[in-house]
Design a protein around this motif. Structure first.
Motif, PDB file in Angstrom:
ATOM      1  N   ASP A  69      -6.251   2.632  -4.661  1.00 54.33           N
ATOM      2  CA  ASP A  69      -5.801   1.964  -3.437  1.00 54.33           C
ATOM      3  C   ASP A  69      -4.325   2.213  -3.145  1.00 54.33           C
ATOM      4  OD1 ASP A  69      -4.692   0.411  -5.428  1.00 54.33           O
ATOM      5  OD2 ASP A  69      -5.643  -1.463  -4.803  1.00 54.33           O
ATOM      6  N   MET A  70      -3.671   3.032  -3.965  1.00 53.56           N
ATOM      7  CA  MET A  70      -2.285   3.442  -3.713  1.00 53.56           C
ATOM      8  C   MET A  70      -2.204   4.924  -3.349  1.00 53.56           C
ATOM      9  SD  MET A  70      -0.383   1.259  -6.750  1.00 53.56           S
ATOM     10  CE  MET A  70       1.279   1.751  -6.298  1.00 53.56           C
ATOM     11  N   ILE A  71      -3.334   5.502  -2.950  1.00 55.69           N
ATOM     12  CA  ILE A  71      -3.406   6.915  -2.594  1.00 55.69           C
ATOM     13  C   ILE A  71      -3.868   7.065  -1.151  1.00 55.69           C
ATOM     14  CG2 ILE A  71      -4.473   9.150  -3.097  1.00 55.69           C
ATOM     15  CD1 ILE A  71      -4.979   8.141  -5.948  1.00 55.69           C
ATOM     16  N   PHE A  72      -3.099   7.794  -0.367  1.00 51.75           N
ATOM     17  CA  PHE A  72      -3.530   8.210   0.966  1.00 51.75           C
ATOM     18  C   PHE A  72      -3.720   9.716   0.949  1.00 51.75           C
ATOM     19  CE2 PHE A  72      -2.356  10.303   4.929  1.00 51.75           C
ATOM     20  CZ  PHE A  72      -3.280   9.752   5.803  1.00 51.75           C
ATOM     21  N   ALA A 218      -0.131  10.995  -0.185  1.00 54.65           N
ATOM     22  CA  ALA A 218       0.980  10.049  -0.179  1.00 54.65           C
ATOM     23  C   ALA A 218       0.642   8.936  -1.153  1.00 54.65           C
ATOM     24  CB  ALA A 218       1.220   9.480   1.218  1.00 54.65           C
ATOM     25  N   PHE A 219       1.561   8.659  -2.070  1.00 49.63           N
ATOM     26  CA  PHE A 219       1.397   7.567  -3.028  1.00 49.63           C
ATOM     27  C   PHE A 219       2.365   6.455  -2.638  1.00 49.63           C
ATOM     28  CE2 PHE A 219       0.828  11.584  -5.493  1.00 49.63           C
ATOM     29  CZ  PHE A 219      -0.548  11.517  -5.616  1.00 49.63           C
ATOM     30  N   ALA A 220       1.853   5.249  -2.521  1.00 54.59           N
ATOM     31  CA  ALA A 220       2.685   4.127  -2.099  1.00 54.59           C
ATOM     32  C   ALA A 220       2.000   2.830  -2.485  1.00 54.59           C
ATOM     33  CB  ALA A 220       2.926   4.184  -0.587  1.00 54.59           C
ATOM     34  N   SER A 221       2.634   1.709  -2.175  1.00 53.21           N
ATOM     35  CA  SER A 221       2.002   0.413  -2.418  1.00 53.21           C
ATOM     36  C   SER A 221       0.689   0.348  -1.649  1.00 53.21           C
ATOM     37  CB  SER A 221       2.924  -0.715  -1.958  1.00 53.21           C
ATOM     38  OG  SER A 221       3.021  -0.719  -0.537  1.00 53.21           O
ATOM     39  N   LYS A 222      -0.232  -0.463  -2.142  1.00 48.23           N
ATOM     40  CA  LYS A 222      -1.522  -0.578  -1.452  1.00 48.23           C
ATOM     41  C   LYS A 222      -1.347  -1.122  -0.035  1.00 48.23           C
ATOM     42  CE  LYS A 222      -2.735  -5.084  -3.511  1.00 48.23           C
ATOM     43  NZ  LYS A 222      -3.748  -5.802  -4.334  1.00 48.23           N
ATOM     44  N   GLU A 223      -0.289  -1.901   0.189  1.00 45.88           N
ATOM     45  CA  GLU A 223      -0.034  -2.436   1.529  1.00 45.88           C
ATOM     46  C   GLU A 223       0.357  -1.317   2.495  1.00 45.88           C
ATOM     47  OE1 GLU A 223       0.257  -5.645  -1.414  1.00 45.88           O
ATOM     48  OE2 GLU A 223       1.298  -3.700  -1.263  1.00 45.88           O
ATOM     49  N   ILE A 224       1.216  -0.398   2.037  1.00 44.46           N
ATOM     50  CA  ILE A 224       1.600   0.730   2.891  1.00 44.46           C
ATOM     51  C   ILE A 224       0.423   1.661   3.108  1.00 44.46           C
ATOM     52  CG2 ILE A 224       3.015   2.825   2.983  1.00 44.46           C
ATOM     53  CD1 ILE A 224       5.305   1.252   1.774  1.00 44.46           C
ATOM     54  N   VAL A 225      -0.345   1.932   2.054  1.00 49.49           N
ATOM     55  CA  VAL A 225      -1.513   2.804   2.185  1.00 49.49           C
ATOM     56  C   VAL A 225      -2.519   2.208   3.166  1.00 49.49           C
ATOM     57  CG1 VAL A 225      -3.532   3.719   0.952  1.00 49.49           C
ATOM     58  CG2 VAL A 225      -1.243   3.943  -0.047  1.00 49.49           C
ATOM     59  N   ALA A 226      -2.678   0.898   3.148  1.00 58.95           N
ATOM     60  CA  ALA A 226      -3.603   0.250   4.082  1.00 58.95           C
ATOM     61  C   ALA A 226      -3.171   0.475   5.530  1.00 58.95           C
ATOM     62  CB  ALA A 226      -3.677  -1.248   3.772  1.00 58.95           C
ATOM     63  N   ILE A 227      -1.863   0.480   5.763  1.00 58.94           N
ATOM     64  CA  ILE A 227      -1.381   0.732   7.125  1.00 58.94           C
ATOM     65  C   ILE A 227      -1.574   2.204   7.498  1.00 58.94           C
ATOM     66  CG2 ILE A 227       0.617   0.620   8.663  1.00 58.94           C
ATOM     67  CD1 ILE A 227       1.668  -1.673   6.898  1.00 58.94           C
ATOM     68  N   TYR A 228      -1.304   3.110   6.562  1.00 58.61           N
ATOM     69  CA  TYR A 228      -1.628   4.523   6.781  1.00 58.61           C
ATOM     70  C   TYR A 228      -3.081   4.652   7.250  1.00 58.61           C
ATOM     71  CZ  TYR A 228       2.148   7.577   4.883  1.00 58.61           C
ATOM     72  OH  TYR A 228       3.285   8.309   4.681  1.00 58.61           O
ATOM     73  N   ASN A 229      -3.980   3.973   6.563  1.00 59.99           N
ATOM     74  CA  ASN A 229      -5.408   4.087   6.875  1.00 59.99           C
ATOM     75  C   ASN A 229      -5.770   3.471   8.226  1.00 59.99           C
ATOM     76  OD1 ASN A 229      -6.069   5.486   4.515  1.00 59.99           O
ATOM     77  ND2 ASN A 229      -6.381   3.597   3.354  1.00 59.99           N
ATOM     78  N   LYS A 230      -4.995   2.495   8.678  1.00 59.15           N
ATOM     79  CA  LYS A 230      -5.221   1.926  10.001  1.00 59.15           C
ATOM     80  C   LYS A 230      -4.889   2.925  11.108  1.00 59.15           C
ATOM     81  CE  LYS A 230      -3.621  -2.123  11.116  1.00 59.15           C
ATOM     82  NZ  LYS A 230      -2.746  -3.324  11.259  1.00 59.15           N
ATOM     83  N   VAL A 231      -3.852   3.727  10.877  1.00 62.90           N
ATOM     84  CA  VAL A 231      -3.298   4.561  11.936  1.00 62.90           C
ATOM     85  C   VAL A 231      -3.901   5.963  11.958  1.00 62.90           C
ATOM     86  CG1 VAL A 231      -1.135   5.540  12.842  1.00 62.90           C
ATOM     87  CG2 VAL A 231      -1.156   3.240  11.877  1.00 62.90           C
ATOM     88  N   LYS A 232      -4.342   6.464  10.821  1.00 65.92           N
ATOM     89  CA  LYS A 232      -4.873   7.826  10.752  1.00 65.92           C
ATOM     90  C   LYS A 232      -6.113   7.982  11.626  1.00 65.92           C
ATOM     91  CE  LYS A 232      -8.236   7.420   6.966  1.00 65.92           C
ATOM     92  NZ  LYS A 232      -9.393   7.932   7.727  1.00 65.92           N
ATOM     93  N   TYR A 233      -6.461   9.235  11.926  1.00 73.24           N
ATOM     94  CA  TYR A 233      -7.731   9.492  12.605  1.00 73.24           C
ATOM     95  C   TYR A 233      -8.871   9.139  11.664  1.00 73.24           C
ATOM     96  CZ  TYR A 233      -5.026  11.935  16.154  1.00 73.24           C
ATOM     97  OH  TYR A 233      -4.126  12.235  17.153  1.00 73.24           O
ATOM     98  N   PRO A 234      -9.997   8.657  12.199  1.00 75.62           N
ATOM     99  CA  PRO A 234     -11.065   8.130  11.343  1.00 75.62           C
ATOM    100  C   PRO A 234     -11.550   9.102  10.264  1.00 75.62           C
ATOM    101  CG  PRO A 234     -11.467   7.511  13.613  1.00 75.62           C
ATOM    102  CD  PRO A 234     -10.301   8.446  13.633  1.00 75.62           C
ATOM    103  N   TYR A 235     -11.814  10.350  10.636  1.00 72.69           N
ATOM    104  CA  TYR A 235     -12.334  11.324   9.667  1.00 72.69           C
ATOM    105  C   TYR A 235     -11.309  12.449   9.505  1.00 72.69           C
ATOM    106  CZ  TYR A 235     -16.636   8.831  10.847  1.00 72.69           C
ATOM    107  OH  TYR A 235     -17.574   7.851  11.061  1.00 72.69           O
ATOM    108  N   ASN A 236     -10.147  12.100   8.982  1.00 73.59           N
ATOM    109  CA  ASN A 236      -9.032  13.049   8.969  1.00 73.59           C
ATOM    110  C   ASN A 236      -9.157  14.145   7.917  1.00 73.59           C
ATOM    111  OD1 ASN A 236      -8.637  10.973   7.017  1.00 73.59           O
ATOM    112  ND2 ASN A 236      -6.479  11.534   6.823  1.00 73.59           N
ATOM    113  N   VAL A 237      -9.957  13.926   6.861  1.00 74.84           N
ATOM    114  CA  VAL A 237     -10.146  14.938   5.814  1.00 74.84           C
ATOM    115  C   VAL A 237     -11.611  15.348   5.823  1.00 74.84           C
ATOM    116  CG1 VAL A 237      -9.965  15.482   3.354  1.00 74.84           C
ATOM    117  CG2 VAL A 237      -8.282  13.959   4.432  1.00 74.84           C
TER     118      VAL A 237
END
Length: 344
Positions: A69-72, A218-237
């Protein structure tokens, strides 16, 4: 006092992310998929990929020693670079600070997002003082960018000074460690638990030899990663990228062999460059490339291009006048480069 909510743009903090079909039944078993308007034929590529790349993150967590949960995971590191601008920076109002010279995408993404970019020049040893970066900040500075080992200079920056920046800045500090697999310095991703304002970038493009699949981390706190996941395109990889990355992660020891071979070739090639009459200086490096000051970088670059050999001409980059950046290739490629330069 660090406050993530204070740093995040209000519209992003309150954003209701797109809910993909694959998110809605997460955690439950399913075998009939009639939810995403997919074509039922052409398996397996008719189905959308896992939007959060769960299986891939499990394997990366084992290799990198970071909780899932700390990996984007992003479409190349460029996505992981662009998203902090979209998350933290108000266009036309906020600014970022970065070392100079460094990787060009930090400024490109700033320009795209209409965010002021404040470069702080490195010293003659291609290093910096934390005080200089912090002095360039004001109340509208949201991000500080640091690349270590740095591109195009190749050197690892002073780790103690990086820590001073992280501790002395109330905004986000992004440390890009794309080339850390070739360096001896301890990676900063091991410090994430101590620093909630730290984001560490990594990639599958360098040591893992997977530039073509475009997978950044990107490795970061789970809180930052959660925000990354909110903003990214749904199927980005995409699924092909996830599958190829999983295959590579099965044998990390093979990557260790490649890195050792590249480092040995790096030493050999740098020593050979030091003996060339057209080379004035070879700079210390901790990456899979090195910077060399030449007598006339442009003419030598053009000469190599005519021979079908491509290096990077960095002579127009500040502090890199008359410098070529040389990526370490296979032994045969490195020999061809040396043979051409000895005939120049």
């Amino acid at each position: 006092m660090f406050s993530l909510e204070r740093l995040v743009r209000p519209n992003i903090w309150h954003l209701a992310p797109y809910s993909s079909a694959r998110d809605e039944y997460s955690g439950k078993e399913a075998h009939v998929f009639l939810d995403a308007n997919e074509n039922p034929y052409g398996a397996p590529y008719n189905r959308y990929p896992d939007p959060l790349q769960r299986e891939l993150k499990k394997q990366i967590a084992k290799v990198k020693g970071i909780p899932e949960d700390m990996i984007f995971l992003g479409n190349g590191s460029d996505e992981a670079i662009d998203l902090p601008y979209r998350i933290f920076c108000e266009p036309g109002k906020d600014n970022v600070v970065a070392i100079q010279p460094t990787y060009g995408m930090y400024k490109v993404c700033a320009d795209i997002n209409d965010v002021e970019y404040r470069p702080v020049m490195l010293d003659d040893n291609f290093d910096f003082k934390a005080a200089d970066l912090l002095k360039a900040c004001d109340q509208h500075t949201k991000i500080i960018w640091i690349c270590s080992p740095n591109n195009p200079t190749g050197n690892s920056l002073n780790r103690d000074e990086i820590i001073k920046v992280i501790e002395g800045f109330e905004g986000i500090v992004v440390v890009d460690e794309a080339y850390s697999d070739f360096a001896q310095q301890k990676t900063l991703r091991t410090e994430l638990a101590k620093y909630p304002n730290l984001i560490v970038l990594n990639t599958m493009s360098k040591a893992w030899a997977l530039a073509a699949i475009r997978l950044g981390m990107a490795f970061a706190s789970k809180e930052i990663v959660a925000i990354y996941n909110k903003v990214k395109y749904p199927y980005n990889v995409n699924m092909l990228t996830q599958q190829q990355a999983l295959e590579a992660l099965k044998d990390p020891f093979e990557i260790d062999k490649w890195v050792k071979t590249i480092l040995a070739e790096r030493t050999r090639l740098m020593q050979a460059f030091q003996e060339l009459p057209i080379c004035e200086q070879v700079y210390k490096t901790d990456a899979n490339f090195f910077l060399a000051k030449m007598t006339d970088a442009q003419k030598i670059y053009d000469y190599l291009v005519d021979k079908g050999i491509i290096v990077r001409n960095r002579t127009r980059v500040q502090l890199c006048n008359n410098c070529l950046r040389i990526t370490i290739g296979m032994k045969s490629e490195n020999n061809e480069l040396l043979a051409a330069l000895r005939q120049y």
